[in-house]
Design a protein around this motif. Structure first.
Motif, PDB file in Angstrom:
ATOM      1  N   ASN A  60      -5.615  -8.590 -12.129  1.00 47.28           N
ATOM      2  CA  ASN A  60      -5.834  -8.458 -10.683  1.00 47.28           C
ATOM      3  C   ASN A  60      -4.473  -8.268 -10.007  1.00 47.28           C
ATOM      4  O   ASN A  60      -3.692  -9.203  -9.918  1.00 47.28           O
ATOM      5  CB  ASN A  60      -6.537  -9.706 -10.144  1.00 47.28           C
ATOM      6  N   LEU A  61      -4.216  -7.062  -9.524  1.00 47.16           N
ATOM      7  CA  LEU A  61      -2.949  -6.778  -8.855  1.00 47.16           C
ATOM      8  C   LEU A  61      -2.909  -7.340  -7.442  1.00 47.16           C
ATOM      9  O   LEU A  61      -1.857  -7.372  -6.817  1.00 47.16           O
ATOM     10  CB  LEU A  61      -2.679  -5.270  -8.820  1.00 47.16           C
ATOM     11  N   GLY A  62      -4.054  -7.772  -6.953  1.00 47.52           N
ATOM     12  CA  GLY A  62      -4.098  -8.429  -5.639  1.00 47.52           C
ATOM     13  C   GLY A  62      -3.598  -9.849  -5.793  1.00 47.52           C
ATOM     14  O   GLY A  62      -2.618 -10.103  -6.482  1.00 47.52           O
ATOM     15  N   GLY A  63      -4.251 -10.789  -5.174  1.00 49.06           N
ATOM     16  CA  GLY A  63      -3.863 -12.193  -5.321  1.00 49.06           C
ATOM     17  C   GLY A  63      -2.418 -12.429  -4.957  1.00 49.06           C
ATOM     18  O   GLY A  63      -1.964 -12.042  -3.887  1.00 49.06           O
ATOM     19  N   ASP A  64      -1.662 -13.011  -5.870  1.00 57.83           N
ATOM     20  CA  ASP A  64      -0.261 -13.351  -5.627  1.00 57.83           C
ATOM     21  C   ASP A  64       0.621 -12.127  -5.384  1.00 57.83           C
ATOM     22  O   ASP A  64       1.660 -12.226  -4.747  1.00 57.83           O
ATOM     23  CB  ASP A  64       0.314 -14.135  -6.811  1.00 57.83           C
ATOM     24  N   PHE A  65       0.228 -10.980  -5.906  1.00 56.91           N
ATOM     25  CA  PHE A  65       1.091  -9.802  -5.852  1.00 56.91           C
ATOM     26  C   PHE A  65       0.817  -8.875  -4.661  1.00 56.91           C
ATOM     27  O   PHE A  65       1.653  -8.074  -4.291  1.00 56.91           O
ATOM     28  CB  PHE A  65       0.975  -9.010  -7.158  1.00 56.91           C
ATOM     29  N   HIS A  66      -0.372  -8.930  -4.096  1.00 59.62           N
ATOM     30  CA  HIS A  66      -0.750  -8.093  -2.949  1.00 59.62           C
ATOM     31  C   HIS A  66      -0.515  -6.607  -3.215  1.00 59.62           C
ATOM     32  O   HIS A  66      -0.025  -5.886  -2.349  1.00 59.62           O
ATOM     33  CB  HIS A  66      -0.005  -8.534  -1.678  1.00 59.62           C
ATOM     34  N   MET A  67      -0.861  -6.142  -4.439  1.00 59.63           N
ATOM     35  CA  MET A  67      -0.655  -4.737  -4.791  1.00 59.63           C
ATOM     36  C   MET A  67      -1.961  -4.055  -5.205  1.00 59.63           C
ATOM     37  O   MET A  67      -1.936  -2.960  -5.756  1.00 59.63           O
ATOM     38  CB  MET A  67       0.373  -4.628  -5.919  1.00 59.63           C
ATOM     39  N   ASP A  68      -3.090  -4.686  -4.936  1.00 61.40           N
ATOM     40  CA  ASP A  68      -4.386  -4.078  -5.263  1.00 61.40           C
ATOM     41  C   ASP A  68      -4.577  -2.807  -4.434  1.00 61.40           C
ATOM     42  O   ASP A  68      -4.470  -2.832  -3.213  1.00 61.40           O
ATOM     43  CB  ASP A  68      -5.509  -5.077  -4.971  1.00 61.40           C
ATOM     44  N   ASP A  69      -4.824  -1.688  -5.108  1.00 56.30           N
ATOM     45  CA  ASP A  69      -5.031  -0.380  -4.457  1.00 56.30           C
ATOM     46  C   ASP A  69      -3.855   0.016  -3.571  1.00 56.30           C
ATOM     47  O   ASP A  69      -4.027   0.618  -2.517  1.00 56.30           O
ATOM     48  CB  ASP A  69      -6.328  -0.379  -3.635  1.00 56.30           C
ATOM     49  N   ARG A  70      -2.632  -0.302  -3.994  1.00 55.81           N
ATOM     50  CA  ARG A  70      -1.446   0.025  -3.190  1.00 55.81           C
ATOM     51  C   ARG A  70      -0.378   0.769  -3.977  1.00 55.81           C
ATOM     52  O   ARG A  70       0.673   1.094  -3.426  1.00 55.81           O
ATOM     53  CB  ARG A  70      -0.845  -1.253  -2.615  1.00 55.81           C
ATOM     54  N   THR A  71      -0.587   1.038  -5.266  1.00 54.87           N
ATOM     55  CA  THR A  71       0.438   1.676  -6.083  1.00 54.87           C
ATOM     56  C   THR A  71       0.527   3.168  -5.766  1.00 54.87           C
ATOM     57  O   THR A  71      -0.452   3.894  -5.870  1.00 54.87           O
ATOM     58  CB  THR A  71       0.138   1.481  -7.581  1.00 54.87           C
ATOM     59  N   SER A  72       1.744   3.604  -5.417  1.00 49.52           N
ATOM     60  CA  SER A  72       1.981   5.017  -5.113  1.00 49.52           C
ATOM     61  C   SER A  72       2.974   5.665  -6.076  1.00 49.52           C
ATOM     62  O   SER A  72       3.183   6.872  -6.025  1.00 49.52           O
ATOM     63  CB  SER A  72       2.490   5.173  -3.684  1.00 49.52           C
ATOM     64  N   ALA A  73       3.568   4.869  -6.944  1.00 51.50           N
ATOM     65  CA  ALA A  73       4.447   5.377  -7.996  1.00 51.50           C
ATOM     66  C   ALA A  73       4.530   4.315  -9.080  1.00 51.50           C
ATOM     67  O   ALA A  73       4.342   3.123  -8.807  1.00 51.50           O
ATOM     68  CB  ALA A  73       5.831   5.694  -7.453  1.00 51.50           C
TER      69      ALA A  73
END
Length: 146
Positions: free
Chosen positions: A74-87
């Protein structure tokens, strides 16, 4: 006499705790963490880096880079990167797969060792297919899977 006994006992306790907390001890490197920076140069050796914006954060030092050397369901949670990767830059000797769904669900994008992808925001079909789509990642080959 009583004071000297207490001081001696206190000094012994202090010596004991000093031995338990040694300044020479080195902390182990983190397996996954977020920094605010830009560029492939800030992706440490042995890590896969996910960038919050295209062109590897376009020289914007306040945008996020997620560095990891372990599977993340899960890239969300602590990292806050869910559906946010652009590179993405794989600065490791291992292959990694990025998944559109949490916990490694969906058809992945495979990123080989030392490979980089920039999902530029140029209204192209490639950008629409890959930009801001990933929710998890899994290493598939080589190294220690932590």
């Amino acid at each position: 006499m009583r004071r000297s006994v207490l001081l001696a006992a206190g000094g012994g306790l202090l010596a004991l705790t000093g031995a338990l907390v040694s300044p020479a001890a080195t902390a182990a490197p983190l397996d996954a963490f977020v920094i605010q920076s830009w560029g492939k140069d800030n992706c440490q050796e042995g890590y896969v880096c996910l960038y919050e914006d295209w062109h590897f954060n376009r020289n914007q030092k306040d945008w996020k880079i997620l560095l990891t050397r372990k599977d993340l369901g899960n890239l969300g949670g602590d990292f806050h990167m869910d559906d946010r990767t652009s590179a993405v830059f794989n600065n490791s000797d291992r292959t990694v797969k990025l998944y559109p769904g949490k916990y490694h669900m969906g058809v992945p994008l495979t990123v080989g060792p030392r490979e980089a992808f920039d999902f530029t925001n140029d209204d192209s079909l490639e950008s629409d297919m890959y930009n801001d789509k990933y929710s998890s990642l899994k290493f598939t080959t080589g190294g220690n899977d932590h």
